[in-house]
Scaffold this active site. Sequence first.
Site, PDB file in Angstrom:
ATOM      1  CG  ASP A  12      40.974 -47.006   1.175  1.00  0.00           C
ATOM      2  OD1 ASP A  12      41.241 -47.280   2.367  1.00  0.00           O
ATOM      3  OD2 ASP A  12      39.834 -46.642   0.827  1.00  0.00           O
ATOM      4  CB  CYS A 186      38.077 -43.264   8.934  1.00  0.00           C
ATOM      5  SG  CYS A 186      37.175 -44.235   7.717  1.00  0.00           S
ATOM      6  CG  HIS A 188      34.901 -43.595   3.689  1.00  0.00           C
ATOM      7  ND1 HIS A 188      35.977 -44.445   3.595  1.00  0.00           N
ATOM      8  CD2 HIS A 188      33.994 -44.035   2.776  1.00  0.00           C
ATOM      9  CE1 HIS A 188      35.721 -45.365   2.677  1.00  0.00           C
ATOM     10  NE2 HIS A 188      34.527 -45.133   2.168  1.00  0.00           N
TER      11      HIS A 188
END
Length: 267
Positions: A12, A186, A188
């Site tokens: 990532d 995403c 997060h």
Amino acid sequence: MPGKNSPIGVFDSGLGGLTVVHALRQRLPAESIIYFGDTARVPYGTKSAKTVTHFSLQIVEFLIQRQVKLIVVACNTASAVALSLLQQNNTIPLVGVIEPGARAAVAATLSHHIGIIGTRATINSNAYTRTLQELDPDSRITSAACPLFVPLAEEGWADGKIAELVAQEYLAPFQSSNIDTLIPGCTHYPLLKKTIQSLLPDHVTLIDSPQAVAAEVASILKNDGIASDSEAGELQCFVSDMPQRFEELAQRFLGEPLGQVTLLQLD
Ligand code: DGL
């Protein structure tokens, strides 16, 4: 040649991919994982496709040198812009996060109206839209970039007033549209799940992309006969900058304490 007890590589742009590692470790506890977080060059979501592709190629080369048997591109932005090139250049399986998330959304939707949120690069790439329309030509898609969600999650401000105000702005297009499924596209965003869910109508299903990715990995390992038969898998982390900060924040994303983190500069 990697064998069945070789590790899985996961990468990532930084910390966020640990949400995928968390799902992998829950589902596949016997698998060892080598994680690379490109903390020196994060964020990817504001960079060009060319730059993100260049970074991704370097990281995949590093993981291949470590003899991984499969690579998970945990970063949505890298999956959106670089996955097909990475797959062309390598013989081991490379799994991105777009398709598993899109499949789960198509399975969940009744109205065929699906929402997507992600970084600017992911939304501008149209990768989710293309994949969803291939899977379900009747699907209608509403999307929005939510760039501030990334620093909010890293700061530990995923819940509370500030996150709510930011989310209200970003999620406004979904309050008036009649989506019944939303892909948090995403790494997060799973941390902001509570805040996001609280601002959407109750009937909207939030897709758990890390779980969908872990299921896809499990099925590839089984079908290819390369699932580990070891007792318990290990997790080894490499980052390109600030290993100490990574260690401090990692537990929030991973849900378990982290072992040692090694600094590794790729340039
Ligand atoms: N990992 C990125 C993604 O999933 C988010 C953070 C970044 O912009 O690098 O798109």
